[in-house]
Design an enzyme around this catalytic site. Structure first.
Site, PDB file in Angstrom:
ATOM      1  N   GLY A  46       1.549   7.614  -9.612  1.00  0.00           N
ATOM      2  CA  GLY A  46       1.797   7.658  -8.178  1.00  0.00           C
ATOM      3  C   GLY A  46       3.206   8.153  -7.919  1.00  0.00           C
ATOM      4  O   GLY A  46       4.094   7.985  -8.759  1.00  0.00           O
ATOM      5  N   GLN A  51      10.789   9.592  -3.405  1.00  0.00           N
ATOM      6  CA  GLN A  51      11.293   9.745  -4.783  1.00  0.00           C
ATOM      7  C   GLN A  51      11.726  11.173  -5.102  1.00  0.00           C
ATOM      8  O   GLN A  51      12.421  11.391  -6.091  1.00  0.00           O
ATOM      9  CB  GLN A  51      10.219   9.293  -5.783  1.00  0.00           C
ATOM     10  CG  GLN A  51       9.944   7.790  -5.718  1.00  0.00           C
ATOM     11  CD  GLN A  51       8.817   7.410  -6.639  1.00  0.00           C
ATOM     12  OE1 GLN A  51       7.656   7.511  -6.271  1.00  0.00           O
ATOM     13  NE2 GLN A  51       9.147   6.991  -7.846  1.00  0.00           N
ATOM     14  N   CYS A  91       8.065   2.367 -12.728  1.00  0.00           N
ATOM     15  CA  CYS A  91       8.357   3.278 -11.619  1.00  0.00           C
ATOM     16  C   CYS A  91       9.085   4.499 -12.163  1.00  0.00           C
ATOM     17  O   CYS A  91      10.017   4.355 -12.961  1.00  0.00           O
ATOM     18  CB  CYS A  91       9.222   2.561 -10.590  1.00  0.00           C
ATOM     19  SG  CYS A  91       9.698   3.599  -9.206  1.00  0.00           S
ATOM     20  N   LEU A  92       8.694   5.685 -11.716  1.00  0.00           N
ATOM     21  CA  LEU A  92       9.351   6.904 -12.192  1.00  0.00           C
ATOM     22  C   LEU A  92      10.827   6.943 -11.788  1.00  0.00           C
ATOM     23  O   LEU A  92      11.616   7.645 -12.403  1.00  0.00           O
ATOM     24  CB  LEU A  92       8.623   8.143 -11.659  1.00  0.00           C
ATOM     25  CG  LEU A  92       7.187   8.330 -12.169  1.00  0.00           C
ATOM     26  CD1 LEU A  92       6.543   9.549 -11.522  1.00  0.00           C
ATOM     27  CD2 LEU A  92       7.142   8.432 -13.684  1.00  0.00           C
ATOM     28  N   HIS A 133       2.812  -0.281  -4.105  1.00  0.00           N
ATOM     29  CA  HIS A 133       4.087   0.097  -4.742  1.00  0.00           C
ATOM     30  C   HIS A 133       4.655   1.358  -4.071  1.00  0.00           C
ATOM     31  O   HIS A 133       5.829   1.407  -3.716  1.00  0.00           O
ATOM     32  CB  HIS A 133       3.839   0.331  -6.240  1.00  0.00           C
ATOM     33  CG  HIS A 133       5.015   0.874  -6.993  1.00  0.00           C
ATOM     34  ND1 HIS A 133       5.644   0.173  -7.999  1.00  0.00           N
ATOM     35  CD2 HIS A 133       5.689   2.059  -6.902  1.00  0.00           C
ATOM     36  CE1 HIS A 133       6.652   0.892  -8.476  1.00  0.00           C
ATOM     37  NE2 HIS A 133       6.696   2.047  -7.828  1.00  0.00           N
ATOM     38  N   GLU A 134       3.787   2.361  -3.887  1.00  0.00           N
ATOM     39  CA  GLU A 134       4.264   3.627  -3.303  1.00  0.00           C
ATOM     40  C   GLU A 134       4.631   3.458  -1.834  1.00  0.00           C
ATOM     41  O   GLU A 134       5.583   4.072  -1.357  1.00  0.00           O
ATOM     42  CB  GLU A 134       3.214   4.725  -3.464  1.00  0.00           C
ATOM     43  CG  GLU A 134       2.808   5.048  -4.907  1.00  0.00           C
ATOM     44  CD  GLU A 134       3.975   5.331  -5.836  1.00  0.00           C
ATOM     45  OE1 GLU A 134       5.056   5.750  -5.369  1.00  0.00           O
ATOM     46  OE2 GLU A 134       3.818   5.087  -7.045  1.00  0.00           O
TER      47      GLU A 134
HETATM   48 ZN    ZN Z   1       7.910   3.734  -7.833  1.00  0.00          ZN
END
Ligand code: ZN
Length: 173
Positions: A46, A51, A91-92, A133-134
């Protein structure tokens, strides 16, 4: 298509509140295409526009094993939530860090698709976790915010250390 740079914690840009998408145009399609490419390349399941430093209410997701179920969720609103589940999230924007977070088990989300059409999404399990989360990203919230201040400080230090060690390799690439 292009891979965009993913903003990493504790960069203050991750705290920006996203604005609703109002123009469902070619620029939006380009952004969606870039976000999918960035997410699959990372690889992740995601990615929120926040981000990649675009502060609009837009998420891309693909929680399938085969990476063949892309979803675009625009201007999402959770209209109902049920139950709870704990999932070990990553998380990225917080690379290499994983922690248990409690979230709703089942959610119902009203949103727009890439054409601006209204859609209703019923999600549970991992998809529900991922959407929640997103969606947090769109309000400037990160999964590490659910941790204790002490744990969050440890995460910050670990990331700073990882970055120092990564520098020579990055410079040579
Ligand atoms: Zn994230």
């Amino acid at each position: 298509m292009a891979i965009r740079e993913i903003v990493e914690f504790p960069d203050p840009r991750l705290r920006t509140k996203a604005q609703p998408v109002v123009a469902f145009d070619a620029e939006l399609r380009q952004l969606v295409a870039d976000m999918f490419e960035t997410m699959y390349d990372a690889p992740g399941i995601g990615l929120a526009a926040t981000q990649v430093d675009v502060h609009r209410q837009l998420l891309v997701l693909d929680v399938s094993e085969e990476k063949n179920a892309p979803m675009v969720i625009i201007n999402p609103r959770i209209v109902s939530r049920e139950g709870s589940q704990v999932y070990q999230e990553g998380c990225l924007s917080v690379p290499g860090i994983f922690a248990d977070v409690e979230r709703a088990d089942r959610i119902r989300v009203e949103a727009h698709d890439v054409d601006g059409k209204e859609v209703v999404i019923e999600a549970d399990g991992l998809l529900a976790v991922c959407i929640q989360h997103e969606m947090d990203h769109l309000t400037g919230k990160l999964f590490v915010d659910y941790l204790s201040p002490l744990k969050r400080e440890l995460v910050r230090k670990k990331l700073a250390k990882q970055r120092r060690h990564a520098e020579p390799a990055a410079a040579g690439a």
